[in-house]
Design a protein around this motif. Sequence first.
Motif, PDB file in Angstrom:
ATOM      1  N   ASP A  75     -41.564 -40.181  69.213  1.00  0.00           N
ATOM      2  CA  ASP A  75     -40.146 -39.885  69.421  1.00  0.00           C
ATOM      3  C   ASP A  75     -39.768 -39.927  70.898  1.00  0.00           C
ATOM      4  O   ASP A  75     -38.674 -40.366  71.259  1.00  0.00           O
ATOM      5  N   PHE A  76     -40.692 -39.464  71.755  1.00  0.00           N
ATOM      6  CA  PHE A  76     -40.406 -39.471  73.189  1.00  0.00           C
ATOM      7  C   PHE A  76     -40.275 -40.906  73.698  1.00  0.00           C
ATOM      8  O   PHE A  76     -39.413 -41.209  74.524  1.00  0.00           O
ATOM      9  N   THR A  77     -41.123 -41.800  73.209  1.00  0.00           N
ATOM     10  CA  THR A  77     -41.046 -43.212  73.597  1.00  0.00           C
ATOM     11  C   THR A  77     -39.678 -43.780  73.240  1.00  0.00           C
ATOM     12  O   THR A  77     -39.004 -44.412  74.063  1.00  0.00           O
ATOM     13  N   ALA A  78     -39.295 -43.549  71.994  1.00  0.00           N
ATOM     14  CA  ALA A  78     -38.012 -44.068  71.528  1.00  0.00           C
ATOM     15  C   ALA A  78     -36.861 -43.483  72.344  1.00  0.00           C
ATOM     16  O   ALA A  78     -35.905 -44.188  72.692  1.00  0.00           O
ATOM     17  N   ALA A  79     -36.968 -42.196  72.667  1.00  0.00           N
ATOM     18  CA  ALA A  79     -35.880 -41.536  73.392  1.00  0.00           C
ATOM     19  C   ALA A  79     -35.638 -42.185  74.749  1.00  0.00           C
ATOM     20  O   ALA A  79     -34.493 -42.259  75.211  1.00  0.00           O
ATOM     21  N   GLN A  80     -36.732 -42.666  75.401  1.00  0.00           N
ATOM     22  CA  GLN A  80     -36.555 -43.310  76.707  1.00  0.00           C
ATOM     23  C   GLN A  80     -35.705 -44.568  76.578  1.00  0.00           C
ATOM     24  O   GLN A  80     -34.798 -44.810  77.380  1.00  0.00           O
ATOM     25  N   PHE A 113     -38.585 -49.542  66.095  1.00  0.00           N
ATOM     26  CA  PHE A 113     -39.048 -48.156  66.057  1.00  0.00           C
ATOM     27  C   PHE A 113     -38.944 -47.594  64.641  1.00  0.00           C
ATOM     28  O   PHE A 113     -39.847 -46.907  64.155  1.00  0.00           O
ATOM     29  N   ALA A 114     -37.819 -47.883  63.987  1.00  0.00           N
ATOM     30  CA  ALA A 114     -37.598 -47.345  62.641  1.00  0.00           C
ATOM     31  C   ALA A 114     -38.667 -47.839  61.670  1.00  0.00           C
ATOM     32  O   ALA A 114     -39.138 -47.089  60.812  1.00  0.00           O
ATOM     33  N   ARG A 115     -39.052 -49.111  61.793  1.00  0.00           N
ATOM     34  CA  ARG A 115     -40.080 -49.660  60.891  1.00  0.00           C
ATOM     35  C   ARG A 115     -41.443 -49.040  61.150  1.00  0.00           C
ATOM     36  O   ARG A 115     -42.324 -49.058  60.285  1.00  0.00           O
ATOM     37  N   LEU A 116     -41.630 -48.484  62.374  1.00  0.00           N
ATOM     38  CA  LEU A 116     -42.878 -47.785  62.688  1.00  0.00           C
ATOM     39  C   LEU A 116     -42.800 -46.310  62.316  1.00  0.00           C
ATOM     40  O   LEU A 116     -43.716 -45.543  62.605  1.00  0.00           O
ATOM     41  N   GLY A 117     -41.676 -45.941  61.699  1.00  0.00           N
ATOM     42  CA  GLY A 117     -41.517 -44.549  61.283  1.00  0.00           C
ATOM     43  C   GLY A 117     -40.927 -43.652  62.338  1.00  0.00           C
ATOM     44  O   GLY A 117     -40.864 -42.428  62.158  1.00  0.00           O
ATOM     45  N   VAL A 118     -40.487 -44.224  63.475  1.00  0.00           N
ATOM     46  CA  VAL A 118     -39.857 -43.440  64.535  1.00  0.00           C
ATOM     47  C   VAL A 118     -38.349 -43.675  64.424  1.00  0.00           C
ATOM     48  O   VAL A 118     -37.820 -44.657  64.940  1.00  0.00           O
ATOM     49  N   PRO A 127     -34.279 -42.930  64.873  1.00  0.00           N
ATOM     50  CA  PRO A 127     -33.325 -42.239  65.756  1.00  0.00           C
ATOM     51  C   PRO A 127     -32.709 -41.058  65.006  1.00  0.00           C
ATOM     52  O   PRO A 127     -32.514 -41.121  63.791  1.00  0.00           O
ATOM     53  N   THR A 128     -32.436 -40.004  65.726  1.00  0.00           N
ATOM     54  CA  THR A 128     -31.762 -38.873  65.092  1.00  0.00           C
ATOM     55  C   THR A 128     -30.338 -39.278  64.728  1.00  0.00           C
ATOM     56  O   THR A 128     -29.839 -40.318  65.163  1.00  0.00           O
ATOM     57  N   SER A 129     -29.687 -38.445  63.953  1.00  0.00           N
ATOM     58  CA  SER A 129     -28.296 -38.730  63.591  1.00  0.00           C
ATOM     59  C   SER A 129     -27.415 -38.822  64.834  1.00  0.00           C
ATOM     60  O   SER A 129     -26.491 -39.640  64.898  1.00  0.00           O
ATOM     61  N   VAL A 130     -27.732 -37.997  65.844  1.00  0.00           N
ATOM     62  CA  VAL A 130     -26.947 -38.026  67.091  1.00  0.00           C
ATOM     63  C   VAL A 130     -27.102 -39.368  67.785  1.00  0.00           C
ATOM     64  O   VAL A 130     -26.125 -39.992  68.221  1.00  0.00           O
ATOM     65  N   TRP A 131     -28.372 -39.843  67.892  1.00  0.00           N
ATOM     66  CA  TRP A 131     -28.612 -41.152  68.513  1.00  0.00           C
ATOM     67  C   TRP A 131     -27.879 -42.250  67.746  1.00  0.00           C
ATOM     68  O   TRP A 131     -27.212 -43.100  68.336  1.00  0.00           O
ATOM     69  N   THR A 132     -28.040 -42.253  66.427  1.00  0.00           N
ATOM     70  CA  THR A 132     -27.417 -43.300  65.608  1.00  0.00           C
ATOM     71  C   THR A 132     -25.907 -43.292  65.784  1.00  0.00           C
ATOM     72  O   THR A 132     -25.274 -44.350  65.907  1.00  0.00           O
ATOM     73  N   THR A 133     -25.329 -42.104  65.808  1.00  0.00           N
ATOM     74  CA  THR A 133     -23.883 -41.988  66.008  1.00  0.00           C
ATOM     75  C   THR A 133     -23.469 -42.580  67.343  1.00  0.00           C
ATOM     76  O   THR A 133     -22.462 -43.292  67.452  1.00  0.00           O
ATOM     77  N   GLN A 134     -24.267 -42.307  68.375  1.00  0.00           N
ATOM     78  CA  GLN A 134     -23.944 -42.833  69.704  1.00  0.00           C
ATOM     79  C   GLN A 134     -24.068 -44.353  69.745  1.00  0.00           C
ATOM     80  O   GLN A 134     -23.247 -45.036  70.384  1.00  0.00           O
ATOM     81  N   PHE A 135     -25.072 -44.900  69.070  1.00  0.00           N
ATOM     82  CA  PHE A 135     -25.218 -46.360  69.024  1.00  0.00           C
ATOM     83  C   PHE A 135     -24.016 -46.999  68.333  1.00  0.00           C
ATOM     84  O   PHE A 135     -23.446 -47.978  68.823  1.00  0.00           O
ATOM     85  N   VAL A 136     -23.658 -46.471  67.191  1.00  0.00           N
ATOM     86  CA  VAL A 136     -22.534 -47.032  66.432  1.00  0.00           C
ATOM     87  C   VAL A 136     -21.243 -46.921  67.249  1.00  0.00           C
ATOM     88  O   VAL A 136     -20.443 -47.858  67.301  1.00  0.00           O
ATOM     89  N   THR A 137     -21.051 -45.788  67.910  1.00  0.00           N
ATOM     90  CA  THR A 137     -19.851 -45.592  68.731  1.00  0.00           C
ATOM     91  C   THR A 137     -19.808 -46.594  69.875  1.00  0.00           C
ATOM     92  O   THR A 137     -18.766 -47.190  70.161  1.00  0.00           O
ATOM     93  N   MET A 138     -20.959 -46.792  70.546  1.00  0.00           N
ATOM     94  CA  MET A 138     -21.008 -47.722  71.668  1.00  0.00           C
ATOM     95  C   MET A 138     -20.709 -49.150  71.214  1.00  0.00           C
ATOM     96  O   MET A 138     -19.924 -49.872  71.831  1.00  0.00           O
ATOM     97  N   LEU A 139     -21.317 -49.568  70.109  1.00  0.00           N
ATOM     98  CA  LEU A 139     -21.084 -50.919  69.594  1.00  0.00           C
ATOM     99  C   LEU A 139     -19.625 -51.097  69.178  1.00  0.00           C
ATOM    100  O   LEU A 139     -19.033 -52.159  69.417  1.00  0.00           O
TER     101      LEU A 139
END
Length: 757
Positions: A213-218, A245-250, A252-264
């Motif tokens: 999770d820390f790797t993904a967070a960076q 990352f998701a296919r490796l089981g890592v 994103p949290t709901s917060v991360w996903t929300t931020q990605f969708v908002t940015m896009l």
Amino acid sequence: MPLKLLVKTRSVVCLSSCHLRLLSTEITTVVSPPQPPAEQEAPVIKQALEILRRPEKEWDAAQLNQILFSASPFFLFKIARRLPSSSQALKFLQFLRQSSSDPSPPPDERSLSHALQAVFELASRQPNSTQSVYEVYTASRDLGVQLTPNAAAILLRCLGRNGMMSEAEFFFNGFDSAVKNSHVRNVWIKLLLQSGRFDDALKVLDEMLQPNDFTAAQFFTFFLNWRSHGRLIPEEEMIDLVLKFARLGVFPTSVWTTQFVTMLSWKRKINSAWNLLDELMKLEAPVDAAPCNALLTGLGKEMDIKKMNAVMVKMKEAEIQPDVVTFGILINHLCKHRRLDQALEVLDKMQGEMSIEPDVVIFNTIIDGLSKVGRQEEAFELVEKMKSQHRGCSPNTVTYNCLIDGFCKAGEIDKGINLFHEMQEMELVPNAITVNTLVHGMCMYGRTSNAVRFFYEMRSKGLWGTAVSYTSLIDAFCKVNNIARAIEIFDEMVTDGFPPDSYVYYTLISGLTRAGRMNEALTYFQTLKDSGFSPDVVCYNVLISGLFNTNKADKAREIFEEMEKAGARPDGVTYNTLIAYHAKDGNFIEARKLLKKMVNEGHVPTVVTYGALIHAYCLNQKVNEAMALFKELRGSSKVTPNGVIYNILIDCLCKKQDVQQALALMDDMEVRGAKASANTFNAVFRALREERMVNKAFELMDRMVRQGINPDYMTMDILTEWLSGIGEMEKLRRFVEGCTVSEGDHAAGDGAAAAAS
């Protein structure tokens, strides 16, 4: 060795695999080694620190050995960590290494490594941390003490924090692969991303067996802060990595996903946002309503109601429970696009099938939407429903403002006032928007006196409107040509502490211009500029037109030149005004130049443009030029002549006694659907009377009947004088009654009628 010489001496520095070998168990996020119970550590640590805090020459080695090696080796870490500086801790480490050659039981390598880690921690917190950390590293190499992953991470962080990425990279590459566990690689990835080295960070990621999770967070943080790194990462690359990352089981949290969708969505990559969320759902990532709401918001901005519905279906399939925000977004965008019936259906579904109670914002959104499309009664019923069925969702000031606005726009001012009194009875406090709405509504429907009385009454009670109220009053007085009162309200506005905006100035300038008071209009125009506002093209157009209409052509041209210099690009209205003036003045060369310039700047001449030129040609008795321009206009696929242009030409041709061409234009006018008027027929009737073409006049009388054009007093005057003289009053009577008058072959009858005349 000085730190600044580190890079130059890399080939000399030997990083032995023994020295950098990872300890027997990989440590990822451990800050300190395993510790014995607290009740055992206090006496040992206290005794050791009493000796170690003395000058080194006063240390009692035998006593210290007895204390240290009779206790658990894990005390070494805590002892080293509590020393006042890294230099003293390093001396302690040197003592431990020297003691390992004594006959007494030596500290094991793992304990020494953890003691070294404590020295690194102390060095990293000192003012000259980079130099201190490097000195510790050099000493540890000489002592042959192994680095822990945490010590390696401290070294990397310290160098990276001080911008020494080349040195940090040198050390990282030299670490034994066993040292470079997930924790160390994560630290290095973070440093690379902070330096904008995205591609290098990807290479390190590829070397990791199991990112966490820390790797993904960076990477996620890097993507969302892309502006600060000076590099724009393609959306596709970002999405691919998130899904990797998701296919490796890592996930994103709901917060991360929300931020990605908002940015896009913000970057108008709504399809990419849709695909990302869809794939995460398929991979069973933890997706809740929040990222779906972000996607719905983006789709709403794109006005894609169809896909918004598809998102709702997707949520249902994935068993994601919509929340009140979800329905609020749907209802808001449906109302914005005037799809009120669908919004009401969503409200019913929300309350019934989903058992979600709408909040006051949702009710207000629908009430506002209904009010804006003239469905005030339905909006009123919804307010009554709020009162009776939703105790926790009572109408508020915003609710009543929406209702009042709807009734005022529909001209039902009294209902708006009644609602104002009702909200006061409910102990709801009206606000500035309430005052603005009622004042504007009263002014818009000619109740200016009531608006003024209401405005001052509210002000006396401490309820002030905003600049909007003053502007409404100024505009109302300007429209009835009460300029003095408008100026008085303007001055009062300034005195009351409401700085006029550009629209207030424009309203006053426009009113003064309509009244022909151009000197005052120019004065306020200058005040507008002195106040820091830039006049827009509409303001310039009003002034230019007013100046031309009051025969101030030189000043109008001056304003036009100022407009171009100020960067306010002239529009079609500007050019039409200039062309009309010059053409009317007989300066057709200048008018044609302006027409050419207008086209070159990308403006399409309209029927107004051609009409102004044709009218001017006719006024100047240039019928041939007018007809040539008319043919040019008629041949254009973009511009269709209207009834006004036909009327101007027909009147001009009739005055020139070219009745046949005038009649041809009338036929063309009917074919093209241009609307004739009584004036059109009057002009032709006069010409026909001069040419004694009575039967053609009868045909035109029948055409007037067919087209439903009522004769005016001028029509009756022309026809009565003419037809009474030739004994055709019966036909005139039938014409007045709305019946056709033509009979038989009129071609043969024209000669007899002419003789009778």
